[in-house]
Design a protein around this motif. Sequence first.
Motif, PDB file in Angstrom:
ATOM      1  N   VAL A  27       0.864  -1.182   0.000  1.00  0.00           N
ATOM      2  CA  VAL A  27       0.000   0.000   0.000  1.00  0.00           C
ATOM      3  C   VAL A  27       0.899   1.230   0.000  1.00  0.00           C
ATOM      4  O   VAL A  27       1.660   1.456   0.934  1.00  0.00           O
ATOM      5  N   LEU A  28       0.809   2.016  -1.079  1.00  0.00           N
ATOM      6  CA  LEU A  28       1.593   3.235  -1.209  1.00  0.00           C
ATOM      7  C   LEU A  28       0.784   4.438  -0.735  1.00  0.00           C
ATOM      8  O   LEU A  28      -0.447   4.462  -0.871  1.00  0.00           O
ATOM      9  N   GLY A  29       1.471   5.429  -0.225  1.00  0.00           N
ATOM     10  CA  GLY A  29       0.794   6.659   0.165  1.00  0.00           C
ATOM     11  C   GLY A  29       1.800   7.720   0.517  1.00  0.00           C
ATOM     12  O   GLY A  29       2.912   7.434   0.976  1.00  0.00           O
ATOM     13  N   ARG A  30       1.419   8.972   0.326  1.00  0.00           N
ATOM     14  CA  ARG A  30       2.294  10.084   0.664  1.00  0.00           C
ATOM     15  C   ARG A  30       2.217  10.371   2.153  1.00  0.00           C
ATOM     16  O   ARG A  30       1.346   9.867   2.859  1.00  0.00           O
ATOM     17  N   VAL A 177       2.461 -10.988   4.591  1.00  0.00           N
ATOM     18  CA  VAL A 177       3.224  -9.757   4.749  1.00  0.00           C
ATOM     19  C   VAL A 177       2.543  -8.646   3.959  1.00  0.00           C
ATOM     20  O   VAL A 177       2.283  -8.788   2.758  1.00  0.00           O
ATOM     21  N   LEU A 178       2.246  -7.553   4.644  1.00  0.00           N
ATOM     22  CA  LEU A 178       1.655  -6.376   4.023  1.00  0.00           C
ATOM     23  C   LEU A 178       2.599  -5.198   4.256  1.00  0.00           C
ATOM     24  O   LEU A 178       2.954  -4.898   5.396  1.00  0.00           O
ATOM     25  N   LEU A 179       3.031  -4.547   3.189  1.00  0.00           N
ATOM     26  CA  LEU A 179       3.945  -3.420   3.308  1.00  0.00           C
ATOM     27  C   LEU A 179       3.215  -2.108   3.063  1.00  0.00           C
ATOM     28  O   LEU A 179       2.434  -1.987   2.118  1.00  0.00           O
ATOM     29  N   LEU A 180       3.471  -1.131   3.918  1.00  0.00           N
ATOM     30  CA  LEU A 180       3.020   0.243   3.715  1.00  0.00           C
ATOM     31  C   LEU A 180       4.258   1.067   3.385  1.00  0.00           C
ATOM     32  O   LEU A 180       5.170   1.163   4.207  1.00  0.00           O
TER      33      LEU A 180
END
Length: 459
Positions: A27-30, A177-180
């Motif tokens: 999950v990408l985010g600024r 595994v969930l990456l932010l």
Amino acid sequence: MISIVNFEHDKLVIKQWQLLEKENWCVLGRNGSGKQYFNQLLIGELLPTKVEQLTLPAKDKVAMISFEAQQDIYEETLEKIAPDYADINGAMIKAKNFLPEDKWHDPLIGEFGLSQRLDTSYLQLSTGESRKLLILQAIFKGIDLLVCDNPFDSLDIASCQALSDALAGLSQTGITVLLLLNNRQDIPTWFDNVAFIERGQFSVIGKLTDADTKNQLDVLLTPAPDDAPWPDTVQQLADYQHTLLVELIQGTVRYGGVSVFENLDVSIKPLQHTLITGANGSGKSTLMQLITGDCPQCYSNNIHVLGYKRGSGESIWELKAQMGIVSAELHRQYRVSVDLLTVILSGFYDSIGLYQKPSEKQLAIAEQWLEKIGLSAHKQQLFQQLSYGEQRLALVARALVKSPYLLILDEPTQGLDELNRHRVLNFLEHLATQKHSTMLLVSHRQDELLSIFEQHIKL
């Protein structure tokens, strides 16, 4: 494992998302996009005002590894030891105390590169090392879902690859595994799916291998034009009267009989911008602390800083008045309850908080820097209420407000999204043209090796 349909909250909205076993999602985010609220949802702390379907793992089967979690544990560890912790290696809370005793010889510890660090005081671990330790702690507790918020920040290249390989191995053992992440460059090659958060809106983008996914991310992460004027400067290098800013002769630092580095010679001339690299634990931050005076062993070393020999009766505040500092240590220490504008203004006085009335000129410069970092709208918001990345951006501005002779930047872009990271690098390139601040940058990232650096120290 996770199924969400029409989740609504004033901080987060998710139309539809599923995470199945053995799937890999990033999950990408600024900075400030709402990822922290997504974190809270996954551990059951963010309750919807409206939802059609919400299936989450049991709370004790989810582990969240983030900068904020590391900060909390760091503060808890400080509270457990004696008030005088100058010799942090003497503290009894060692790295291995965070792990079950029957796991102290587990091969996974070696895969994470921590076998030789288990007897080290937790407070002496680098940011990257403590993060890997907390990931191991979570794994040994028997979790089903491991959520890692920017796990590769502050890790050297080899450690990034080792951690990526270890996480890839976990995904084959039943742990999801969930990456932010803040930066696309940090997405491991073995990840399949990507989603994006912007202003609290969660959107599924697609498969990372699809060209359409790349195009969508390019659009979402295109920087807006930066039309804000550069803030005023308050001093010029012409006022500096010495040949060197820093000179360290045969520098040696040891803790508990263990050498951090030995016989290290360093000299930095005015405007000799210097890059410092090296593996995790090689002593980069220790070298910075020798220069700033935050390492007690600076007084047992032959070191001159800004024209003063350490231990010759100089005031640490006389020296810090000519320095701007950004570091993980400063970030951990900035725990007072003050608003963002106060944090920026405190850079004029090298204080944690503000204890005297600033001048109109100082107020104007602080306001200019708030505009330059894109946080003017948050100037009255409490510092601790900002996201980690926004806090780090504020600390960069805090270091720059007084146009210091010596700008010490120990991984300043840690926690920043890719747009803000390039914004900070742009600041550094601009400062180089102004010819008043000399920069010392510690970095692990290949894309931060700017051409302005005339000297490269490898530890």
